[in-house]
Motif scaffolding. Structure first.
Motif, PDB file in Angstrom:
ATOM      1  N   ASP A   1     -42.389-103.817   9.353  1.00 23.98           N
ATOM      2  CA  ASP A   1     -43.559-103.894   8.482  1.00 23.98           C
ATOM      3  C   ASP A   1     -44.858-103.885   9.273  1.00 23.98           C
TER       4      ASP A   1
ATOM      5  N   ALA B   1     -53.686-101.209   1.381  1.00 24.87           N
ATOM      6  CA  ALA B   1     -52.365-100.694   1.753  1.00 24.87           C
ATOM      7  C   ALA B   1     -51.853-101.356   3.025  1.00 24.87           C
TER       8      ALA B   1
ATOM      9  N   GLN C   1     -51.060 -97.852   8.214  1.00 26.10           N
ATOM     10  CA  GLN C   1     -51.890 -97.862   7.012  1.00 26.10           C
ATOM     11  C   GLN C   1     -53.327 -98.271   7.329  1.00 26.10           C
TER      12      GLN C   1
ATOM     13  N   ALA D   1     -50.291-104.373   1.936  1.00 26.48           N
ATOM     14  CA  ALA D   1     -49.428-104.175   0.760  1.00 26.48           C
ATOM     15  C   ALA D   1     -49.747-105.227  -0.300  1.00 26.48           C
TER      16      ALA D   1
ATOM     17  N   GLY E   1     -45.486-102.166  -1.970  1.00 24.53           N
ATOM     18  CA  GLY E   1     -45.524-100.884  -1.288  1.00 24.53           C
ATOM     19  C   GLY E   1     -45.095-100.964   0.165  1.00 24.53           C
ATOM     20  N   GLY E   2     -44.621-102.138   0.589  1.00 24.86           N
ATOM     21  CA  GLY E   2     -44.129-102.286   1.945  1.00 24.86           C
ATOM     22  C   GLY E   2     -42.614-102.194   1.993  1.00 24.86           C
TER      23      GLY E   2
END
Length: 266
Positions: free
Chosen positions: A113, A73, A120, A76, A80-81
């Motif tokens: 990001d 994660a 994450q 990413a 999913g970012g």
């Protein structure tokens, strides 16, 4: 507000945004731990049949699995970012507002990001990695310097990951519907980063190619730095070179898109 403080605030905002989704974070920790267990036992069976596959012993293979789950994660790997949100802003034409703001579009999304990635790593990556290290034999270093080199490698991996996903997101200026591009990102991310199998285990010319691609800078390189199987400095140079190339190409594509492409809505 100076530019540095502005982008630091954007990164902080990205961190806080994802920190609010506590249930999703807990679910992600559980999912990564379960997938880690599945992969570990698969790797153990494979390494029983092929000892020292890719130059790793079983402890190193197990370490690779849990590091991959910690970075899944964070980087990413399968999306999913920021990229889905950015592509949606391109599709709706809201990106035109972003381009008029007195900030650098690329650096804005990079800062955002990086904040997400840091959360994450801490919120979703540490627990599965710690669990794996406590339950299974691993090849973790004792030297503080190695851990520091690993953190540098992870930071560079974050920038490389952003560079790849930013280029994919920019295709939205021409494609409008980015579903296909995001799916291609998912496939290449899981295969070329080493999430499925360490890239060192890929045979012949295929192995040489995938280890030279930017995806190798995401999981394979940080793993090798952590386990001390490579010299950190050339690894940093490899990651930094790809980071510079990807960001530079992203800037060129962004410039072309801003000048020649009419966004939806005018």
């Amino acid at each position: 507000m100076g530019a540095g403080r502005l982008y630091a605030a954007v990164a902080t905002g990205g961190f806080r945004r994802y920190a609010t989704y506590r249930a999703a974070t807990a679910a992600g920790v559980f999912t990564n731990t379960v997938f880690g267990l599945i992969l570990v036992y698969t790797y153990l069976a494979l390494w029983d049949e092929k000892p020292h596959l890719g130059g790793y012993d079983q402890a190193q293979a197990v370490t690779f699995v849990w590091l991959g789950q910690a970075l899944y994660a964070t980087l990413a790997i399968q999306g999913g970012g920021f990229e889905a949100e950015f592509m949606e802003r391109i599709r709706t034409g809201e990106v035109a507002i972003d381009l008029y703001r007195p900030v650098d579009l690329q650096v804005w999304w990079l800062a955002n990001d990086l904040g997400r990635a840091l959360f994450q790593l801490l919120g979703r990556g540490v627990v599965p990695f710690t669990f794996g290290a406590l339950v299974f034999p691993t090849a973790l270093p004792d030297a503080v310097g190695t851990w520091l080199a690993f953190l540098v490698s992870v930071a560079l991996a974050m920038i490389v990951s952003f560079g790849i996903r930013y280029l994919v997101a920019l295709t939205g200026f021409w494609l409008m519907d980015g579903t296909g591009a995001l799916q291609a990102l998912m496939v290449t991310g899981i295969f070329c980063s080493g999430m499925t199998l360490p890239l060192n285990a890929f045979p012949g010319a295929l192995g040489e190619v995938v280890r030279a691609l930017p995806w190798a800078a995401q999981v394979q390189v940080p793993a090798d730095v952590l386990m001390g199987t490579v010299d950190p400095l050339p690894s940093f140079l490899f990651q930094a070179a790809w980071a510079v190339v990807l960001l530079a190409v992203g800037r060129l594509v962004q410039t072309a898109a801003a000048r020649r492409v009419v966004v939806q809505g005018g």
